[in-house]
Design an enzyme around this catalytic site. Structure first.
Site, PDB file in Angstrom:
ATOM      1  N   ARG A 248       0.929  -1.251  -0.162  1.00  0.00           N
ATOM      2  CA  ARG A 248       0.263   0.068   0.140  1.00  0.00           C
ATOM      3  C   ARG A 248       0.766   1.164   0.087  1.00  0.00           C
ATOM      4  O   ARG A 248       1.928   1.119   0.829  1.00  0.00           O
ATOM      5  CB  ARG A 248      -1.068   0.031   1.264  1.00  0.00           C
ATOM      6  CG  ARG A 248      -1.963  -1.335   1.416  1.00  0.00           C
ATOM      7  CD  ARG A 248      -2.808  -1.176   0.229  1.00  0.00           C
ATOM      8  NE  ARG A 248      -3.882  -2.389   0.498  1.00  0.00           N
ATOM      9  CZ  ARG A 248      -3.680  -3.500  -0.003  1.00  0.00           C
ATOM     10  NH1 ARG A 248      -2.576  -3.554  -0.986  1.00  0.00           N
ATOM     11  NH2 ARG A 248      -4.589  -4.574   0.125  1.00  0.00           N
ATOM     12  N   GLU A 277      -1.558   7.835  -4.684  1.00  0.00           N
ATOM     13  CA  GLU A 277      -1.700   7.482  -5.943  1.00  0.00           C
ATOM     14  C   GLU A 277      -3.281   8.320  -6.619  1.00  0.00           C
ATOM     15  O   GLU A 277      -4.032   8.033  -5.998  1.00  0.00           O
ATOM     16  CB  GLU A 277      -2.044   6.015  -6.013  1.00  0.00           C
ATOM     17  CG  GLU A 277      -1.685   5.358  -7.196  1.00  0.00           C
ATOM     18  CD  GLU A 277      -1.536   3.737  -6.961  1.00  0.00           C
ATOM     19  OE1 GLU A 277      -2.182   2.976  -7.628  1.00  0.00           O
ATOM     20  OE2 GLU A 277      -0.775   3.278  -6.082  1.00  0.00           O
ATOM     21  N   HIS A 295       1.465   0.554 -10.599  1.00  0.00           N
ATOM     22  CA  HIS A 295       0.519  -0.213  -9.976  1.00  0.00           C
ATOM     23  C   HIS A 295       0.405  -1.538 -10.704  1.00  0.00           C
ATOM     24  O   HIS A 295      -1.025  -1.842 -10.989  1.00  0.00           O
ATOM     25  CB  HIS A 295      -0.674   0.442  -9.335  1.00  0.00           C
ATOM     26  CG  HIS A 295      -1.340  -0.211  -8.171  1.00  0.00           C
ATOM     27  ND1 HIS A 295      -1.948   0.648  -7.347  1.00  0.00           N
ATOM     28  CD2 HIS A 295      -1.410  -1.710  -7.902  1.00  0.00           C
ATOM     29  CE1 HIS A 295      -2.531  -0.213  -6.584  1.00  0.00           C
ATOM     30  NE2 HIS A 295      -2.399  -1.582  -6.782  1.00  0.00           N
TER      31      HIS A 295
END
Length: 351
Positions: A248, A277, A295
């Site tokens: 994360r 993000e 990602h």
């Protein structure tokens, strides 16, 4: 009134209405839904991230369930809208549900599902790839070659770090962390130090057995240690000079990281996720000792198609009133394309 959202419709006369906020890889997930009398509507908007208003427009006045994405804010507003439309099921196409307010879902009687298990090896492979790319300075070397700067071998050209025989530190030895640890231990004969709230017995047995195998073959055995804190991992891991994050984004203070990268050129980082993000903190993109990817840890064809299938079956299982699957660590029966999936909700569903 919300602006209409463009959609693609499958099985328009289906009894149940399910919405997917994004087009997803593969077609099996689509077929599984329409074979069970589902009218499936897939959002075809070009936006990367849909707004809450967009999703409310997709839900409309009647909706049995929604397949959503980790980029969406599933809280009070959306679960209230889904409940008003008669919906009882939501599934994230993601291993986690950080973007989901589970309490709000419970308040409105909506079951929440996610897609664990199918991501494990693929995500661990990406973490291992980032470890290699960072340690051997692959991205810097690639850019150097493309710029036409290479004019012959030099003893100091892009010297990086050797992984073999070093100690890899893992914080969080769940499915993915353990898979990554096994890859680094077996692939590069690294020692392991890990920190987790729970003892990772299977991981410890694996490292012990592999160490005995190496010793039996006349090689230096590997060893493991369970740390009492995250700080202990950072102190004792030889690969502390390489920081990998495929979990994360917010677990890392990106401003502090940028400053550390500037002051310590030999420190390297590989990031798949980011604190805010999809944005990076100022200065990160300019650091040559950072390998940054968008990602993509779960981005293998098999995994992404499997995630779509599991997300669809989460929603379908709740709509059909299926019982909970009995083994939370085994999702393979749901992914077998040669057999119908079990008539069960995935064990990850929060009912």
């Amino acid at each position: 009134m919300a602006k209409p959202v463009s959609i693609e419709v499958w099985n328009p006369n289906g009894k149940y209405r399910v919405v997917s906020t994004k087009s997803m890889p593969g077609t099996r997930w689509i077929n599984l839904l329409i074979e069970q009398d589902v009218r499936l509507e897939i959002c075809t908007e070009k936006k990367t991230i849909l707004s809450v208003e967009d999703i409310i427009a997709l839900i409309g006045d009647k909706c049995d369930g929604v397949i959503g994405q980790l980029t969406e804010d599933w809280g009070e507003t959306l679960f209230a809208a889904l409940s008003r439309a008669g919906g009882t099921a939501f599934s994230n196409m993601a291993v986690g549900y950080n973007n989901v307010d589970v309490n709000a879902a419970n308040k409105y009687g909506v079951a929440v599902g996610n897609t664990p298990g199918v991501l494990t090896e693929t995500t661990a492979e990406l973490a291992a790839s980032l470890s290699l790319a960072a340690s051997r300075r692959i991205v810097e070397a690639d850019e150097f070659m493309r710029a036409g700067l290479y004019d012959g071998w030099l003893p100091h050209l892009f010297v990086g770090n050797l992984l073999k025989g070093q100690t890899v530190g893992v914080i969080g030895a769940g499915r993915i962390g353990s898979a990554y640890a096994r890859m680094m231990v077996e692939g590069f004969k690294m020692n392991l130090i890990y920190y987790d709230l729970y003892q990772s017995t299977r991981l410890e047995k694996f490292v012990t057995a592999y160490g005995e195998f190496l010793k039996a073959n006349g090689e230096t055995p590997v060893y493991w240690k369970r740390a009492s804190s995250m700080d202990e991992v950072l102190r004792e891991a030889d690969v502390e000079a390489i920081l990998i994050n495929c979990s994360r984004g917010p677990v890392i203070d990106e401003v502090a990281l940028v400053e550390h990268l500037k002051q310590n050129p030999m420190f390297r980082v590989g990031l798949d996720v980011f604190e805010d993000e999809p944005y990076m903190k100022p200065g990160l993109a300019e650091q040559k000792n950072a390998v940054i990817v968008p990602h993509i840890a779960s981005a293998s064809k098999w995994t992404r198609e499997g995630m779509a299938t599991l997300a669809a079956l989460n929603v379908l299982g709740k709509i059909k009133g299926y019982p909970i699957w009995g083994d939370p660590n085994r999702v393979e029966p749901f992914l077998n394309e040669n057999a119908p999936p079990p008539a069960a909700c995935l064990p990850s569903s929060k009912l």
